[in-house]
Design an enzyme around this catalytic site. Structure first.
Site, PDB file in Angstrom:
ATOM      1  CB  SER A  57       4.504   5.697  -8.831  1.00 22.32           C
ATOM      2  OG  SER A  57       4.921   4.877  -7.748  1.00 22.32           O
TER       3      SER A  57
ATOM      4  CG  HIS B 173       1.624   8.566  -7.005  1.00 28.10           C
ATOM      5  ND1 HIS B 173       0.354   8.989  -6.690  1.00 28.10           N
ATOM      6  CD2 HIS B 173       1.670   7.246  -6.682  1.00 28.10           C
ATOM      7  CE1 HIS B 173      -0.336   7.951  -6.204  1.00 28.10           C
ATOM      8  NE2 HIS B 173       0.432   6.881  -6.206  1.00 28.10           N
TER       9      HIS B 173
ATOM     10  CG  ASP C  76       2.873   4.455  -4.595  1.00 28.92           C
ATOM     11  OD1 ASP C  76       3.428   4.266  -5.694  1.00 28.92           O
ATOM     12  OD2 ASP C  76       1.693   4.823  -4.484  1.00 28.92           O
TER      13      ASP C  76
ATOM     14  CG  MET D 202       2.769   0.613  -0.162  1.00 27.81           C
ATOM     15  SD  MET D 202       3.328  -0.609  -1.377  1.00 27.81           S
ATOM     16  CE  MET D 202       2.935   0.277  -2.890  1.00 27.81           C
TER      17      MET D 202
ATOM     18  CG  HIS E   6      -1.618   5.938  -3.090  1.00 31.38           C
ATOM     19  ND1 HIS E   6      -1.389   5.013  -4.110  1.00 31.38           N
ATOM     20  CD2 HIS E   6      -2.738   5.533  -2.455  1.00 31.38           C
ATOM     21  CE1 HIS E   6      -2.341   4.089  -4.060  1.00 31.38           C
ATOM     22  NE2 HIS E   6      -3.174   4.381  -3.075  1.00 31.38           N
TER      23      HIS E   6
ATOM     24  CG  MET F 274      -1.773   2.064  -0.989  1.00 32.31           C
ATOM     25  SD  MET F 274      -0.679   1.595  -2.340  1.00 32.31           S
ATOM     26  CE  MET F 274       0.492   2.946  -2.235  1.00 32.31           C
TER      27      MET F 274
ATOM     28  CG  MET G 290      -5.973   1.748  -6.158  1.00 26.40           C
ATOM     29  SD  MET G 290      -4.479   2.690  -6.411  1.00 26.40           S
ATOM     30  CE  MET G 290      -3.307   1.377  -6.761  1.00 26.40           C
TER      31      MET G 290
ATOM     32  CG  ASP H  99      -1.502   4.479  -8.581  1.00 26.08           C
ATOM     33  OD1 ASP H  99      -1.450   4.645  -7.344  1.00 26.08           O
ATOM     34  OD2 ASP H  99      -0.540   4.108  -9.273  1.00 26.08           O
TER      35      ASP H  99
HETATM   36  C1  DX5 Z   1       0.745   0.435  -6.421  1.00 19.54           C
HETATM   37  C2  DX5 Z   1       1.061   1.929  -6.367  1.00 19.54           C
HETATM   38  C3  DX5 Z   1       1.264   2.493  -7.742  1.00 19.54           C
HETATM   39  C4  DX5 Z   1       2.429   1.835  -8.488  1.00 19.54           C
HETATM   40  C5  DX5 Z   1       2.334   2.134  -9.967  1.00 19.54           C
HETATM   41  O1  DX5 Z   1       0.220   0.027  -5.190  1.00 19.54           O
HETATM   42  O2  DX5 Z   1       0.027   2.642  -5.740  1.00 19.54           O
HETATM   43  O3  DX5 Z   1       1.470   3.896  -7.654  1.00 19.54           O
HETATM   44  O4  DX5 Z   1       3.638   2.301  -7.972  1.00 19.54           O
HETATM   45  O5  DX5 Z   1       3.360   1.393 -10.625  1.00 19.54           O
HETATM   46  P1  DX5 Z   1       3.175   0.993 -12.180  1.00 19.54           P
HETATM   47  O6  DX5 Z   1       2.949   2.278 -12.908  1.00 19.54           O
HETATM   48  O7  DX5 Z   1       4.483   0.330 -12.523  1.00 19.54           O
HETATM   49  O8  DX5 Z   1       1.991   0.071 -12.262  1.00 19.54           O
HETATM   50 ZN    ZN Z   2       0.100   4.837  -5.852  1.00 18.23          ZN
END
Ligand code: DX5
Ligand code: ZN
Length: 231
Positions: free
Chosen positions: A12, A37, A39, A41, A70, A72, A141, A177
């Site tokens: 990620s 990956h 993220d 947000m 991903h 969010m 998750m 994840d």
């Molecule tokens: C959290 C993200 C994950 C996160 C994982 O909302 O969707 O992808 O970056 O980070 P680690 O592996 O450090 O938990």
């Molecule tokens: Zn993620």
């Protein structure tokens, strides 16, 4: 062609150096990751704000593997076309982010991308019963979404097991994840996950100038997962 359910590692980039995303992506790909990956947000669906389609478009040229986006964000539907145009290979929306999941998943596929759906820790796998034929990936998750470096939530191992049996031999990846490390990787792999997302456990201790540590971290997670699944 048989469906490839072999273990894949998807770092990620939330844990990467955001001032050097292109170099960081080149580093993890050179060091053996399978997917990247990304993220996204919005500060509304989750209490953090990261990147949008413009940055996804900018980093696409640096990704030669799979751009695993991903979302969010809430709502997600108004932005699907922009993330597809930015070059996403997979677009994953949250089951909790809108009232018309079936329509969202169809829209992602109509845009030419693989469709993913993500479940927050409290959401039961049964919520997906009537959309399994609309998805190419389920993202479980194992932390509450929003941040890297959080502790793994063990209750999600049972959810992965239930999902694995619901999916049967459908060509659907189970991606996990949050809090994935060499310690938790065997638990989720044994339960049936095949794509492991890891941010802090991959990027921790390395840099794009000194990427060898990224390779060591990726190998450690992969080997731990492989040790838990039948050869
Ligand atoms: C959290 C993200 C994950 C996160 C994982 O909302 O969707 O992808 O970056 O980070 P680690 O592996 O450090 O938990
Ligand atoms: Zn993620």
């Amino acid at each position: 062609m048989t469906f490839d359910r072999s273990i894949k590692i998807a770092p990620s980039i939330l844990s990467a150096d955001f001032a050097n995303l292109g170099a960081e992506i080149a580093a993890i790909e050179n060091q053996g990751c399978d997917w990247v990956h990304v993220d996204v947000m919005d500060g509304h669906f989750v209490p953090n704000l990261t990147i949008g389609p413009v940055v996804c478009k900018a980093i696409r040229k640096h990704i030669s593997t799979i751009m695993d986006v991903h979302l969010m964000i809430q709502p997600a539907d108004p932005f699907l076309a922009e993330f597809a145009a930015a070059g996403a290979d997979i677009i994953t929306v949250h089951e909790e982010a809108g009232p018309h999941l079936d329509r969202s998943l169809q829209a992602i596929r109509d845009l030419g991308c693989k469709a993913g759906v993500s479940l927050n820790p409290s959401t039961p796998p049964e919520r997906l019963e009537y959309v399994l034929d609309r998805v190419d990936l389920v993202l479980v998750m194992s932390v509450n979404p929003g941040f890297g470096g959080q502790a793994f939530i063990p209750s999600q191992v049972d959810k992965i097991r239930k999902l694995r049996s619901m999916i049967g031999d459908r060509p659907i990846h189970i991606e996990v994840d949050g809090g994935i490390s060499p310690k938790t990787a065997p638990l989720v792999a044994a339960a049936g996950a095949d794509v492991l997302v890891a941010g802090s456990a991959v990027f921790g201790g390395g840099s794009f100038e000194k990427p060898a540590r990224y390779g060591e971290n990726i190998r450690a997670i992969r080997e731990a997962a492989l040790g838990a699944v039948p050869a």
